[in-house]
Design an enzyme around this catalytic site. Structure first.
Site, PDB file in Angstrom:
ATOM      1  N   ASP A 110     -50.111 -64.582   8.505  1.00 20.97           N
ATOM      2  CA  ASP A 110     -49.372 -63.472   7.893  1.00 20.97           C
ATOM      3  C   ASP A 110     -49.850 -63.219   6.464  1.00 20.97           C
ATOM      4  O   ASP A 110     -49.441 -62.239   5.830  1.00 20.97           O
ATOM      5  CB  ASP A 110     -47.854 -63.680   7.969  1.00 20.97           C
ATOM      6  CG  ASP A 110     -47.400 -64.959   7.305  1.00 20.97           C
ATOM      7  OD1 ASP A 110     -48.242 -65.722   6.813  1.00 20.97           O
ATOM      8  OD2 ASP A 110     -46.163 -65.187   7.266  1.00 20.97           O
TER       9      ASP A 110
ATOM     10  N   LYS B 296     -47.775 -69.612  15.356  1.00 24.22           N
ATOM     11  CA  LYS B 296     -47.433 -70.562  14.294  1.00 24.22           C
ATOM     12  C   LYS B 296     -46.106 -70.140  13.684  1.00 24.22           C
ATOM     13  O   LYS B 296     -45.884 -68.946  13.444  1.00 24.22           O
ATOM     14  CB  LYS B 296     -48.532 -70.617  13.228  1.00 24.22           C
ATOM     15  CG  LYS B 296     -48.161 -71.539  12.067  1.00 24.22           C
ATOM     16  CD  LYS B 296     -49.361 -71.888  11.202  1.00 24.22           C
ATOM     17  CE  LYS B 296     -49.801 -70.797  10.266  1.00 24.22           C
ATOM     18  NZ  LYS B 296     -48.771 -70.329   9.319  1.00 24.22           N
TER      19      LYS B 296
ATOM     20  N   GLU C 150     -48.979 -77.435   4.059  1.00 27.53           N
ATOM     21  CA  GLU C 150     -49.515 -76.612   2.972  1.00 27.53           C
ATOM     22  C   GLU C 150     -48.990 -77.082   1.623  1.00 27.53           C
ATOM     23  O   GLU C 150     -47.767 -77.205   1.430  1.00 27.53           O
ATOM     24  CB  GLU C 150     -49.144 -75.131   3.212  1.00 27.53           C
ATOM     25  CG  GLU C 150     -49.652 -74.224   2.099  1.00 27.53           C
ATOM     26  CD  GLU C 150     -49.709 -72.749   2.466  1.00 27.53           C
ATOM     27  OE1 GLU C 150     -49.414 -72.397   3.628  1.00 27.53           O
ATOM     28  OE2 GLU C 150     -50.042 -71.938   1.572  1.00 27.53           O
TER      29      GLU C 150
ATOM     30  N   GLU D 124     -43.199 -71.046  10.622  1.00 27.36           N
ATOM     31  CA  GLU D 124     -42.903 -71.769   9.379  1.00 27.36           C
ATOM     32  C   GLU D 124     -41.530 -72.428   9.453  1.00 27.36           C
ATOM     33  O   GLU D 124     -40.561 -71.820   9.931  1.00 27.36           O
ATOM     34  CB  GLU D 124     -42.929 -70.799   8.194  1.00 27.36           C
ATOM     35  CG  GLU D 124     -44.324 -70.292   7.879  1.00 27.36           C
ATOM     36  CD  GLU D 124     -44.419 -69.532   6.556  1.00 27.36           C
ATOM     37  OE1 GLU D 124     -43.432 -69.531   5.780  1.00 27.36           O
ATOM     38  OE2 GLU D 124     -45.484 -68.947   6.315  1.00 27.36           O
TER      39      GLU D 124
HETATM   40  O1  KIV Z   1     -50.989 -67.050   6.713  1.00 19.90           O
HETATM   41  C1  KIV Z   1     -51.827 -67.923   6.467  1.00 19.90           C
HETATM   42  O2  KIV Z   1     -52.949 -67.630   6.051  1.00 19.90           O
HETATM   43  C2  KIV Z   1     -51.455 -69.307   6.690  1.00 19.90           C
HETATM   44  C3  KIV Z   1     -52.383 -70.403   6.349  1.00 19.90           C
HETATM   45  C4  KIV Z   1     -53.337 -70.322   5.334  1.00 19.90           C
HETATM   46  C5  KIV Z   1     -51.987 -71.748   6.763  1.00 19.90           C
HETATM   47  O3  KIV Z   1     -50.404 -69.565   7.159  1.00 19.90           O
END
Ligand code: KIV
Length: 262
Positions: free
Chosen positions: A42, A110, A179, A112
């Site tokens: 994102d 993914k 992160e 968060e």
């Molecule tokens: O959105 C993103 O670029 C990310 C990463 C760099 C882990 O979540």
């Protein structure tokens, strides 16, 4: 590569390499590069759309970029980010978002954080969709963190992060992004989990690394966080190419007869 193979790389000889990717032409280039997965992060909202956080990313924006990437990199494992709040409105809306991303071409999503949406992570996994977790400095919570700051420095925060990582593993995640956390904490999480950890600003003792493509290729000259290395100067190359074009046009050297239809 798929989620099962990705997971099985845990603790192996070969470190896992992931980069972000947001568009068709770079996906075509990366399709033949030696990377294990492409993340349609994102961060696209910042890198490609000029926003100052990832919060403006929507499901539609993510699906549009995911489609462009998956058509350009048919041989790569493509993971797409679930955008801001998309897992906080209940299972129905979360599944709608997952459906949009998978129909666009993603092979995994993914997510968060975990507190308060454990059931949704588990449900997505049980629905047959591989989920990658993401803990530490999760950019969608930037306002709660008061800026982009290293997370997990205090003992209580570090303990919570270890517990959250174990929860995500128990929910069925196939991997976990860490992160901006102190390297000792990332090492501890990596040692405790059976799934691979992918670090960004989390030190070297993780199972793999992810960087934003434009940072590693030197396309973001004004933004180089401490953890991001520019391996080449992409911005310089682009600037030079356009300058060479402009000079050739202005000198009359371009186009030549060979570049002209008779
Ligand atoms: O959105 C993103 O670029 C990310 C990463 C760099 C882990 O979540």
């Amino acid at each position: 590569m798929n989620a099962i193979e990705f997971r099985s790389m845990k603790g192996g000889e070969r470190r896992i390499v992931v980069t972000t990717c947001y568009d068709h032409w770079s996906a075509k280039v990366l399709n033949t590069a030696d990377v294990d997965a492409l993340l349609v992060g994102d961060s696209v909202a910042m890198v490609m759309h000029g926003h100052d956080s990832t919060i403006p990313a929507t499901v539609d924006m993510m699906a549009l970029h995911t489609g462009a990437v998956s058509r350009g990199a048919p041989d790569k494992f493509v993971i797409a980010d679930m955008p801001f709040l998309s897992v906080r409105r209940g299972i129905g809306p979360a599944l709608d978002a997952v459906e949009a991303l998978l129909r666009a071409g993603a092979e995994a999503v993914k997510i968060e954080g975990v507190a308060g949406h454990e059931d949704i992570v588990r449900h997505i996994v049980e629905s047959g969709v591989p989920v990658m977790g993401h803990l530490g400095m999760t950019p969608q919570s930037v306002h709660q963190f008061g800026g982009y700051r290293v997370q997990g420095r205090r003992t209580d925060a570090a303990t919570r992060l270890v517990e959250d990582a174990q929860t995500l593993e128990a929910c069925g995640c196939f991997a976990l992004v860490l992160e901006c956390v102190p390297s000792a904490l990332a090492t501890r999480v990596t040692a405790q989990l059976q799934i691979p950890t992918i670090g960004i600003g989390a030190g070297a003792d993780v199972d793999g690394q992810v960087l934003v493509l434009h940072d590693l290729a030197g396309f973001s000259p004004d933004f180089q966080p401490r953890f991001a290395r520019a391996f080449r100067s992409g911005a310089h190359l682009l600037h030079e190419a356009v300058t060479a074009f402009a000079n050739a046009v202005r000198s009359g050297e371009f186009p030549t007869d060979d570049e002209t239809y008779s």
